[in-house]
Design an enzyme around this catalytic site. Structure first.
Site: not given
Length: 407
Positions: A73, A81, A183, A216
């Site tokens: 992790n 990504r 992001d 989230h």
């Protein structure tokens, strides 16, 4: 045997993604684009819920090329990504979150749009499932636009189609030091460096799925991370866009979406210590980046709150927030024959507070709905100048010795 370069690499970073991953991968398998034109690179970021095993099962039966990478992790979405991006071979890359899913024609339509227009980034329409999704940029399909001519600055999530050559040319990767907003930094840089952006608004390409467990990434973490994110995005914009109107237009995004919520309703329930800390964290950002040109682009109550943050006046900010929480409406004050409208939020023309009138002045985009408001600006100034010139000419022509008399 000739190996054909895939059109698009779908990069999926996955952590504890079950059972949502099932529908996510089903949506990839259901894509109308030829399976030979895509590859999937899935990175399991140390899951313990069967995510990695399910990815491997999918790889064994999927009609397209699937690479599964399993790692310890990393603590956030940036690492997976970046690993996926390092393995990608497609002309384009698309970042798909393991909780979400694609519309069946999404990849086919987005690749076609990028190829047709030569654009480097394609935004496909996003809708929320059990959660909200950005809306302002989906008014119409735009074959070619940019970040200054559209609303795309209000969607900076990574779920877009990017031309890989653009990313490689500029060495673009996700910032692994940021725990939220990474992001936004990546996507804003891509917008600014892109040779055009396309917006595909007439087909739902992406379903942003709300998890029932509420996990989230954008909702997790300490408030201090939001300041880190705001700082990074403001610095990027300042580095890539010269000072002026265009920079101010982009700075609206980090001020409005990332920074201002830290001084919203939650501020009223924060401890004095947290309030002081938030003010301290905001101070260097306000000093470095806050400008009148940004303030003119937002609503009066937003501008007022940010002004009070800039002035380090938390006690006045609390008054404004309590006013807003009570859903009170400010008195609208018209002056200058209806061409100037002030919204009298707390401390308007309060000498002790000393907040300038200009902070309460509604710009035309906010003032137009109010009865009696007459929009001023350059056009009305020009009309007044023309009327004045005509009066002067009329006056001259009617006096002895004027042109009329000479004739």
């Amino acid at each position: 045997m000739t190996v054909t370069q895939p059109d698009v690499s779908v990069i999926i970073g996955a952590y504890e993604a079950m059972p949502y991953l099932v529908e996510c991968l089903a949506s990839v398998e259901a894509q109308t684009i030829d399976p030979e034109r895509i590859e999937v690179i899935a990175v399991d970021d140390g899951s313990t819920d069967g995510t990695g095993e399910y990815l491997e099962e999918f790889a064994a039966r999927a009609p397209m090329s699937v690479t599964v990478i399993r790692q310890e992790n990393s603590g956030g979405p940036s690492g997976p990504r970046n690993v996926g991006l390092g393995k990608a071979a497609g002309r384009y890359v698309f970042f798909l979150d393991a909780d979400d899913r694609l519309g069946a024609e999404a990849l086919e339509r987005m690749v076609a749009m990028a190829d047709r227009n030569g654009t480097d980034v394609v935004l496909g329409r996003v809708v929320g499932v059990n959660r909200s999704a950005p809306k302002s940029m989906w008014g119409r399909t735009l074959e070619r636009t940019d970040v200054f001519s559209s609303k795309i600055k209000f969607t900076l999530s990574a779920q877009k189609l990017f031309r890989r050559e653009l990313l490689e040319r500029h060495g673009m990767r996700f910032d692994e030091s940021l725990w939220t907003g990474e992001d936004a930094l990546f996507t804003m840089e891509a917008y600014l460096r892109a040779n055009g952006v396309s917006v595909l608004a007439d087909y739902t390409c992406y379903y942003l799925v709300g998890r029932e467990d509420g996990k989230h990434v954008t909702k997790s973490g300490s408030y201090t991370l939001r300041f880190d994110s705001a700082c990074a995005l403001m610095q990027l914009i300042a580095d890539l866009v010269p000072a002026g109107e265009r920079r101010d237009a982009l700075m609206v995004r980090p001020f409005l979406v990332t920074l201002l919520p830290q001084f919203g309703p939650k501020f009223l329930t924060d401890s004095e210590e947290v309030r002081r800390h938030k003010m301290e964290l905001a101070k260097p950002l306000m000093e470095a980046y806050w400008r009148d040109g940004i303030g003119r682009r937002i609503k009066v109550q937003e501008r007022l709150r940010l002004h009070l943050v800039a002035e380090q006046r938390p006690e006045l900010l609390v008054d404004v927030l309590q006013f807003l929480k009570a859903k009170k409406q400010p008195t609208a004050l018209l002056e200058k024959k209806g061409r100037r409208l002030y919204l009298a939020y707390p401390h308007f023309r309060d000498r002790a507070a000393g907040v300038p009138d200009s902070v309460y002045l509604a710009e035309p985009h906010e003032a137009r709905p109010f009865p009696g408001y007459r929009e001023g600006g350059a056009e009305s100034l020009l009309r007044r100048a023309v009327r004045k010139a005509r009066r002067m000419l009329t006056s001259r022509s009617s006096t002895p010795g004027g042109r009329a008399a000479a004739a």
